[in-house]
Design an enzyme around this catalytic site. Structure first.
Site, mmCIF file in Angstrom:
data_model
loop_
_atom_site.group_PDB
_atom_site.id
_atom_site.type_symbol
_atom_site.label_atom_id
_atom_site.label_comp_id
_atom_site.label_asym_id
_atom_site.label_seq_id
_atom_site.Cartn_x
_atom_site.Cartn_y
_atom_site.Cartn_z
ATOM 1 N N LYS A 185 0.834 -1.320 0.042
ATOM 2 C CA LYS A 185 0.024 0.073 -0.008
ATOM 3 C C LYS A 185 0.960 1.174 -0.060
ATOM 4 C CE LYS A 185 -3.617 2.330 2.328
ATOM 5 N NZ LYS A 185 -4.543 2.587 3.418
ATOM 6 N N GLU A 191 10.736 -4.943 4.073
ATOM 7 C CA GLU A 191 10.788 -6.312 3.642
ATOM 8 C C GLU A 191 10.352 -6.538 2.219
ATOM 9 O OE1 GLU A 191 9.195 -5.105 6.518
ATOM 10 O OE2 GLU A 191 9.067 -6.422 7.985
ATOM 11 N N GLY A 244 -4.819 -1.668 4.874
ATOM 12 C CA GLY A 244 -4.069 -3.015 4.381
ATOM 13 C C GLY A 244 -4.447 -4.236 4.770
ATOM 14 N N ARG A 245 -5.065 -4.520 5.910
ATOM 15 C CA ARG A 245 -5.749 -5.513 6.300
ATOM 16 C C ARG A 245 -7.056 -5.968 5.781
ATOM 17 N NH1 ARG A 245 -4.307 -2.454 10.324
ATOM 18 N NH2 ARG A 245 -6.294 -1.516 11.655
ATOM 19 N N GLU A 330 -4.553 -6.837 14.918
ATOM 20 C CA GLU A 330 -3.937 -5.477 14.371
ATOM 21 C C GLU A 330 -5.107 -4.258 14.422
ATOM 22 O OE1 GLU A 330 -0.240 -4.722 11.417
ATOM 23 O OE2 GLU A 330 -2.207 -4.295 10.275
ATOM 24 N N HIS A 361 -4.605 -33.446 17.874
ATOM 25 C CA HIS A 361 -3.478 -34.177 18.725
ATOM 26 C C HIS A 361 -2.377 -33.605 19.227
ATOM 27 C CE1 HIS A 361 -5.412 -37.838 17.016
ATOM 28 N NE2 HIS A 361 -6.090 -37.095 16.178
ATOM 29 N N LYS A 471 9.570 -0.777 13.931
ATOM 30 C CA LYS A 471 10.057 -0.490 12.750
ATOM 31 C C LYS A 471 11.192 0.512 12.661
ATOM 32 C CE LYS A 471 5.724 -1.136 10.012
ATOM 33 N NZ LYS A 471 4.885 -0.500 8.968
#
Ligand code: F6P
Length: 503
Positions: A185, A191, A244-245, A330, A361, A471
């Site tokens: 965005k 990254e 973003g999300r 978030e 399990h 960040k």
């Protein structure tokens, strides 16, 4: 504390099993079927008194007004001065925003047509780099729906800055037939930018003549993509007002639209739109996202649960838990209200989970006999996603339903080691099938549930300042000059980077 919150927080803790005896209509009353999904909240502690208290709380918090503000494109993210217009991407929002989203979708579709027509030469692989909301949504959808012949391109979605992720992803990809999709965005995320550069280097080193000519950028900052070197014709913009999300529905969904085909992507949007309409129009007692938010608030604020667990009883939905972790934590993992005051009560629970039956399990011991109260959510599909012996799917569903029943029923007896307290709540979300329409509706359900939780708590689900400090400190550590860090951090730096830190 508001009176409405006080009434919620003073709700009596009822006995789960007894609720079924008290109300024979309970399953029907607390189940909602919408957009190909059945939501069953009956194995939770919601009863008539709790429902009344929560509906009053929703009124006191002006849920209807906030929801109208959301859908009409008003500023609902005041700390960033923005609207939150993800629903406009699926045609549900302010007319001008819907129009703008349609324009962006047309560009996306035209580019997909061009790729299919081999305007970039033959393309076999999609390498998508992005992180957080620029990866989790597309990854979830492509993984859920892109199985077998539904997957039209080999697709890898790389988010981690660890080079091992990218290296592994491109193993077996032919750089000559790979399309590089850079999704960000802001187009500044460290990254993603590093992964993009390394992917371009991988193409260049393999002799691809014009690696930048194979790049598609998905961004709300097109000027930054241009500065990076991407040609304007290959930039797919989306609106700054899409968070973003919440961005899967915008250009960020490009790898899904390309890998699965435009029709599938459009159907995903239509499924989400059906859930938008339900959230806007259904009365509170029949409104699935709102009922789910009531359940969330009950366990966090009345019963004191600190986590909630989501188990996908379907291999195709295995990426649902990580997707929800970003969406829920978030958005609502916050301590301050919209006005900057303290929330003063537990906000988002810690979302965790896994896939059934594997999780049975591994972690279910704690769910059945541990000391924590963990509301569980089971998500399954009536139709299987494979053509193998139907016994596989029968076993999957049998296990899913049995776990919910066992958590609630428990089992008495004299042996404390074999004693199950029971009374443990769960919600079951049963999809008719995992297809684009139902998946779109499911994801939109979670978005609206997250929004409804935020409204009940009085917080802003659309900013995320909590991620900034780390960040900034990483940038400072990366920069020149004497680093101003604590002795522990300096020692770690010294061990890893040599003389850049002090031992
Ligand atoms: O660091 C958090 C975050 O800002 C998320 O909200 C977002 O989805 C992700 O980073 C990626 O951001 P971008 O799409 O700008 O690269």
């Amino acid at each position: 504390m508001s009176e409405a919150w006080q009434a919620v927080e003073e709700l009596e803790r009822t006995e789960l099993k007894a609720l079924f005896d008290a109300d024979p209509e309970r399953v029907g009353r607390l189940s909602v079927a919408e957009a190909g999904i059945r939501f069953d909240f009956s194995k939770t502690h919601l009863d008539a008194a709790a429902l009344r208290a929560f509906v009053r709380l929703a009124e006191a918090q002006d849920l209807a007004g906030r929801r109208d503000a959301l859908f009409s494109g008003q500023v609902v993210n005041p700390s960033e001065g923005r609207a939150a217009e993800h629903s406009a991407e699926r045609g549900q929002g302010a007319p001008e925003s819907v129009q703008r989203a349609r324009g962006f979708h047309s560009r996306m579709r035209a580019l997909i047509d061009a790729i299919e027509a081999e305007a970039f030469g033959p393309i076999r692989h999609i390498l998508h780099v992005g992180i957080g909301g620029s990866a989790l949504g597309p990854d979830f959808v492509v993984d859920a729906l892109g199985r077998g012949e539904n997957m039209r391109y080999d697709t890898a979605i790389v988010s981690n800055v660890d080079g091992a992720a990218l290296e592994e992803a491109v193993r077996g990809f032919d750089p000559e037939t790979t399309l590089l999709v850079i999704a960000s965005k802001t187009f500044t995320t460290t990254e993603t930018m590093l992964n993009a550069r390394s992917a371009l280097a991988w193409m260049g080193e393999a002799g691809v003549s014009d690696p930048y000519g194979r790049v598609i950028a998905l961004t709300a900052s097109p000027e930054k993509a241009v500065a990076f070197g991407v040609d304007e014709t290959r930039i797919l913009p989306f609106s700054e007002t899409v968070g973003g999300r919440y961005s899967l529905w915008s250009s960020i969904g490009f790898p899904a639209a390309l890998a699965l085909g435009w029709e599938a992507f459009e159907t995903l949007l239509e499924g989400a739109a059906a859930m938008d309409r339900h959230f806007r129009l259904a009365p509170p007692e029949r409104n699935a996202p709102l009922l789910a938010a009531f359940v969330d608030r009950y366990y966090a604020n009345v019963a004191g649960a600190e986590t909630r667990a989501v188990f996908a009883y379907d291999e195709r939905l295995r990426l649902l838990p990580p997707y929800l972790q970003q969406l829920e934590m978030e958005s609502n993992g916050k301590s301050v209200r919209l006005d900057g005051g303290e929330v003063g009560r537990a906000s988002a629970a810690i979302t965790w989970g896994g896939v059934g039956t594997d999780a049975q399990h591994a972690v279910f011991q704690l769910l059945h006999q541990g000391t924590h109260l963990v509301p569980v959510e089971f998500v399954a599909s009536v139709e299987p996603g494979h053509a193998l012996d139907p016994e596989h799917h029968r076993q999957l569903l049998v296990n899913c339903f049995a776990q919910g029943a066992a958590l609630m029923a428990g089992r008495g007896g004299d042996d404390p080691h074999r004693f199950y307290p029971g009374g443990r709540p769960s919600t079951t979300i049963l999809l008719d099938r995992v297809d684009p329409a139902t998946l779109g509706a499911l994801i939109a359900f979670y978005e609206h549930r997250t929004f409804a939780n935020a409204v009940l708590l009085g917080i802003n689900p659309f900013d995320q300042f909590g991620v900034e400090l780390g960040k900034e400190m990483a940038k400072a550590m990366d920069g020149a000059g004497a680093p101003d860090f604590d002795p522990s951090t300096l020692a770690l730096m010294a061990r890893a980077f040599g003389d850049e830190g002090e031992e």
